[in-house]
Design a protein around this motif. Structure first.
Motif, PDB file in Angstrom:
ATOM      1  N   TYR A  81       0.847  -1.200   0.000  1.00 21.23           N
ATOM      2  CA  TYR A  81       0.000   0.000   0.000  1.00 21.23           C
ATOM      3  C   TYR A  81       0.884   1.253   0.000  1.00 21.23           C
ATOM      4  O   TYR A  81       1.996   1.249   0.540  1.00 21.23           O
ATOM      5  N   ARG A  82       0.314   2.350  -0.563  1.00 22.40           N
ATOM      6  CA  ARG A  82       1.010   3.645  -0.447  1.00 22.40           C
ATOM      7  C   ARG A  82       0.022   4.785  -0.720  1.00 22.40           C
ATOM      8  O   ARG A  82      -1.058   4.577  -1.292  1.00 22.40           O
ATOM      9  N   SER A  83       0.454   5.972  -0.337  1.00 19.79           N
ATOM     10  CA  SER A  83      -0.295   7.207  -0.615  1.00 19.79           C
ATOM     11  C   SER A  83       0.550   8.065  -1.557  1.00 19.79           C
ATOM     12  O   SER A  83       1.795   8.025  -1.509  1.00 19.79           O
ATOM     13  N   SER A  84      -0.120   8.841  -2.414  1.00 23.24           N
ATOM     14  CA  SER A  84       0.636   9.731  -3.324  1.00 23.24           C
ATOM     15  C   SER A  84       1.103  11.011  -2.621  1.00 23.24           C
ATOM     16  O   SER A  84       1.907  11.767  -3.181  1.00 23.24           O
ATOM     17  N   ASP A  85       0.596  11.239  -1.380  1.00 23.64           N
ATOM     18  CA  ASP A  85       0.941  12.466  -0.655  1.00 23.64           C
ATOM     19  C   ASP A  85       1.225  12.085   0.799  1.00 23.64           C
ATOM     20  O   ASP A  85       0.344  11.532   1.496  1.00 23.64           O
ATOM     21  N   SER A  86       2.420  12.386   1.256  1.00 22.35           N
ATOM     22  CA  SER A  86       2.800  12.006   2.621  1.00 22.35           C
ATOM     23  C   SER A  86       2.010  12.749   3.680  1.00 22.35           C
ATOM     24  O   SER A  86       2.017  12.369   4.851  1.00 22.35           O
ATOM     25  N   ALA A  87       1.304  13.827   3.258  1.00 22.11           N
ATOM     26  CA  ALA A  87       0.505  14.590   4.212  1.00 22.11           C
ATOM     27  C   ALA A  87      -0.919  14.048   4.317  1.00 22.11           C
ATOM     28  O   ALA A  87      -1.704  14.518   5.142  1.00 22.11           O
ATOM     29  N   VAL A  88      -1.256  13.076   3.487  1.00 23.55           N
ATOM     30  CA  VAL A  88      -2.633  12.548   3.465  1.00 23.55           C
ATOM     31  C   VAL A  88      -2.598  11.076   3.870  1.00 23.55           C
ATOM     32  O   VAL A  88      -1.877  10.267   3.271  1.00 23.55           O
ATOM     33  N   THR A  89      -3.374  10.776   4.897  1.00 24.25           N
ATOM     34  CA  THR A  89      -3.495   9.380   5.351  1.00 24.25           C
ATOM     35  C   THR A  89      -4.562   8.667   4.531  1.00 24.25           C
ATOM     36  O   THR A  89      -5.695   9.164   4.418  1.00 24.25           O
ATOM     37  N   CYS A  90      -4.204   7.508   3.978  1.00 24.73           N
ATOM     38  CA  CYS A  90      -5.142   6.713   3.164  1.00 24.73           C
ATOM     39  C   CYS A  90      -5.625   5.510   3.969  1.00 24.73           C
ATOM     40  O   CYS A  90      -4.844   4.875   4.702  1.00 24.73           O
ATOM     41  N   THR A  91      -6.910   5.212   3.836  1.00 23.08           N
ATOM     42  CA  THR A  91      -7.516   4.075   4.550  1.00 23.08           C
ATOM     43  C   THR A  91      -7.745   2.923   3.568  1.00 23.08           C
ATOM     44  O   THR A  91      -8.258   3.129   2.461  1.00 23.08           O
TER      45      THR A  91
END
Length: 432
Positions: free
Chosen positions: A410-420
């Motif tokens: 898993y990963r997010s495209s923005d380190s400032a946004v938490t993805c669920t």
């Protein structure tokens, strides 16, 4: 004379010429001698052999030997003597000893004055009287004779019960290549590998060192209990529990009802050949690969989790915060086609952002080697504050028969946004 012929000499054929040239007349024992014995046969074919049978009148010492034919082998240079008893021969046994029992023999004997200086040239049915003793033994049989019966004469016996007194010792002989019918106590070796005999209704073959049970006919299925060690690789027998078995050269292995047939559940433990099929106890069709039973059609490998977790990592990770599942992974064996369909999916949400993307991607490891690292090209992705379910599937080549593992990353495209990530799954299917 060293080399003899029959029906060739211009100045007459000797008796020895005739006897030594009976090459096809009886079962071989060596390359130049045959087996002495009574010729088998009976009226109507009911019995193994009835010729030269001993019978008597109960309560008396009177007995007789019935008509029959026999061959008595002597030395190589003397040859084999064919004998025919054409009429009943009466015999009278001596009364029992006053103190000890004895054993007598009934023999068919050849007298040949040329060799034994007996003054006789004839065949005769005779009694050879034994010596009375506490534990009597049978007397030594004369030279060039065929032992037919032994008779136990108790002490003080003035008569015998003939059904109990006599023991049948008649050997049999047949033509060269014939199947020899004989008794269960016959310990004589075979004449050559491939020599057959019938004993207690079981056909046996001489393999060069021992008599081995044989099916009723070449290629036939041996009845249950008649064969312990097979005569050849590929021989079949029925086991005591009704399972058809095949001899693989070293052991009996269960076999499907017919080549190419599917063995019923519970009937086969070890496969008889690579590519054999069986129905498993769980109802799954299985195939024998030469060493193990594997599903004939490999089922999907599948794993899922309803334990939601989050990450703000911009690099692929197998761990999610807030979830007890440290790594969602599934293992499988690559099918013979060498390819699989890999599917991953999840219910995704990007908290408070409509411009961030959440990715779920597979990592494929073949053994301990990662052959496909997590990357966006193979990922399922979604962005939005309201959760959405997405998945992706693709074909991937691998080495047939190897053990592989697919792990969800898993990963997010923005380190400032938490993805669920929730309702995550990984599935692997065989592919052509």
């Amino acid at each position: 004379m060293t080399v003899r012929t029959a029906w060739l000499s211009p100045d007459g054929q000797s008796r020895e010429d005739t006897r030594t040239n009976q090459v096809g007349a009886l079962t071989p024992v060596t390359d130049s001698k045959g087996r002495s014995g009574v010729l088998p046969g009976s009226e109507g074919g009911l019995y193994r052999v009835t010729g030269l049978w001993l019978a008597g009148t109960d309560g008396t010492l009177n007995a007789h030997v019935t008509p029959g034919r026999a061959v008595i082998q002597s030395t190589v240079d003397r040859g084999a003597y064919p004998v025919a008893v054409t009429e009943q021969v009466d015999l009278v046994f001596a009364a029992g000893d006053a103190q000890y029992p004895r054993i007598d023999l009934v023999v068919l004997r050849v007298y040949d004055d040329t060799y034994d200086a007996s003054g006789r040239t004839e065949a005769a049915v005779e009694i050879v009287r034994g010596t009375p003793a506490t534990s009597p033994v049978a007397p030594t049989a004369p030279d060039v004779c065929l032992v037919l019966f032994s008779v136990t004469v108790p002490a003080n016996a003035g008569g015998l019960t003939w059904s109990a007194a006599g023991t049948d010792l008649r050997p049999t002989t047949v033509a060269l290549g014939g199947i020899l019918p004989t008794r269960s106590d016959d310990t004589a070796a075979g004449g050559y590998p491939g020599h057959y005999r019938d004993i207690n209704s079981t056909l046996q073959r001489w393999d060069g060192s021992a008599w081995v049970p044989y099916p009723k006919g070449l290629g036939g299925i041996a009845p249950a209990g008649t064969v312990t060690t097979a005569s050849y690789t590929g021989q079949y027998r029925e086991s005591t529990d009704g399972v058809l078995q095949r001899w693989d050269g070293s052991a009996w292995v269960p076999y499907a009802k017919a080549t190419g047939g599917i063995a019923p559940a519970g009937a086969v433990t070890t496969g008889s050949y690579t590519g054999q099929y069986r129905d498993s106890s769980g109802g799954v069709l299985q195939r024998w690969n030469g060493s193990a039973w594997l599903p004939a059609v490999a089922p999907p490998a599948f794993v899922s989790s309803l334990d939601a977790g989050t990450t703000a990592s911009t690099t692929y990770t197998a761990a999610l915060t807030g979830s007890a599942v440290t790594a969602l992974a599934v293992t499988f064996t690559v099918p013979s086609t060498g390819a699989v369909l890999v599917a991953v999916g999840a219910r995704l949400r990007t908290a408070g952002s409509t411009t961030t993307t959440a990715f779920v991607a597979p990592q494929i490891a073949q053994g301990s080697t990662v052959v496909l690292a997590g990357n966006d090209e193979y990922a399922a992705c979604y962005g939005g504050t309201i959760a959405g379910s997405v998945s992706t599937v693709f074909r991937y080549p691998l080495t047939p028969g190897t053990a592989c593992t697919v792990t969800a990353l898993y990963r997010s495209s923005d380190s400032a946004v938490t993805c669920t990530f929730d309702n995550i799954f990984v599935r692997v299917d065989p592919a052509g």
